[in-house]
Enzyme design. Structure first.
Site, PDB file in Angstrom:
ATOM      1  N   VAL A  65       0.986  -1.168  -0.029  1.00 36.85           N
ATOM      2  CA  VAL A  65       0.161  -0.090  -0.021  1.00 36.85           C
ATOM      3  C   VAL A  65       1.030   1.125   0.088  1.00 36.85           C
ATOM      4  O   VAL A  65       1.635   1.318   0.737  1.00 36.85           O
ATOM      5  CB  VAL A  65      -0.853  -0.095   1.192  1.00 36.85           C
ATOM      6  N   ASP A  66       0.619   2.256  -0.987  1.00 38.38           N
ATOM      7  CA  ASP A  66       1.589   3.330  -0.847  1.00 38.38           C
ATOM      8  C   ASP A  66       1.128   4.387  -0.247  1.00 38.38           C
ATOM      9  O   ASP A  66       0.115   4.234   0.646  1.00 38.38           O
ATOM     10  CB  ASP A  66       1.655   3.885  -2.375  1.00 38.38           C
TER      11      ASP A  66
END
Lengths: 244, 81
Positions: free
Chosen positions: B37-38
């Site tokens: 997940v960025d």
């Protein structure tokens, strides 16, 4: 997917032309205005007269609560916003040595703070939808600088930095963010300069004339269209070859 | 709210909002390293948590979150608090 646009400062000039142009492309348009309600109603009537969909929405775009209320109303009446055109802008010219701090603050607030506020308000839905187009109206003054317009030029150059940063922040979510930098365009803003000044300006423009609001609107329309899906973070100068 | 309810809702949000594979989500899964997940994705999750649980998560507390379990703990603390 139904496209819904918010165009700030759309009661006249370039904003008006953008609203009319987008509506002609089938986009439902929220025509934002600060105080010219009669003019905004005219734009809505023109759009509806040609079979388009539009509503007029009042908001001071430098006021956070007003911006939030505007986006709530647009989402309720037209649906989720997919296109945002940050166009609202003012000038309050003067040489810096004679410029009042209120002149500086007012121009930065209306022209730049508004872009941050409206973008933030529009972004949440765009990130969720993984689709969106944000087009910020800068100015050739922000690209080249202009004596007597340090406040205006700073706000318009600020828009270019904001545009590039936002393009990088939200590109992974299918959202493009671009700027359009008009030169001398036939609007109330340039009319205020007087005939002498616009005549001199025309002499420096490669195409030898001022541009029309529609000539800016068509570029904004392109950036909002599917054809521009791989363009982001750019500033498109629309000035007839002035800043060459 | 029971912890198991929060966990279930958390999993649902991670799948629906961030498009994660449900089978890969465990209590000790790290958002960045394990789930990829960025930073914008973490912000999206926080907004979804705030909307769904009616809690406010300040940035300082959000920055401390590394795993799914920690996010569940934080939501529980906010709901109890």
């Amino acid at each position: 997917m139904e496209e819904v646009a918010v165009v700030t400062g759309a009661s006249r000039g370039i904003g008006r032309a953008i609203a009319v142009h987008l509506a002609r492309e089938g986009v439902a348009v929220a025509v934002n205005y600060a105080s010219s309600s009669g003019k905004a109603d005219e734009v809505v009537a023109e759009i509806e007269g040609s079979g388009g969909t539009a509503i007029a929405v009042q908001a001071d775009v430098s006021d956070e609560a007003a911006v939030a209320a505007m986006f709530d109303r647009v989402a309720e009446e037209l649906g989720p916003v997919t296109i945002l055109v940050n166009n609202a802008g003012i000038t309050d010219d003067g040489l810096v040595l004679r410029m009042g701090t209120d002149q500086w603050d007012r121009v930065i607030s209306t022209n730049l703070r508004s872009v941050y506020l409206c973008t933030k308000a529009a972004l949440r839905g765009m990130v969720r939808a993984k689709h969106g187009r944000i087009i910020n109206i800068s100015s050739v003054s922000g690209v080249s600088g202009n004596p007597g317009q340090a406040n205006y030029a700073a706000s318009k150059a600020g828009i270019i930095g904001f545009t590039k940063s936002m393009a990088k922040e939200v590109g992974s979510r299918g959202i493009t963010v671009n700027a359009v930098a008009p030169g001398f365009i036939e609007t109330d803003m340039t009319e205020a300069l007087g005939e002498d000044a616009t005549g001199r300006a025309a002499g420096q423009i490669s195409l030898g004339r001022l541009g029309t609001p529609e000539e800016v609107a068509s570029v904004v329309g392109y950036l909002a269209s599917d054809g521009a899906s791989y363009i982001t973070g750019q500033t498109i100068v629309v000035d007839g070859g002035l800043a060459l | 709210m029971e912890r198991s309810e929060i966990e279930a809702k958390m999993k649902e949000l991670l799948v629906e909002e961030l498009g994660l594979d449900e089978d890969k989500i465990a209590n000790d899964s790290r958002f960045e390293e394990d789930l990829e997940v960025d930073s914008l994705g973490v912000v999206e999750l926080l907004m979804a948590l705030e909307d769904n649980f009616g809690v406010q998560i300040p940035d300082e507390e959000a920055e401390q979150l590394t795993t799914v379990g920690e996010a569940v703990d934080l939501v529980q603390k906010k709901l109890d608090g």
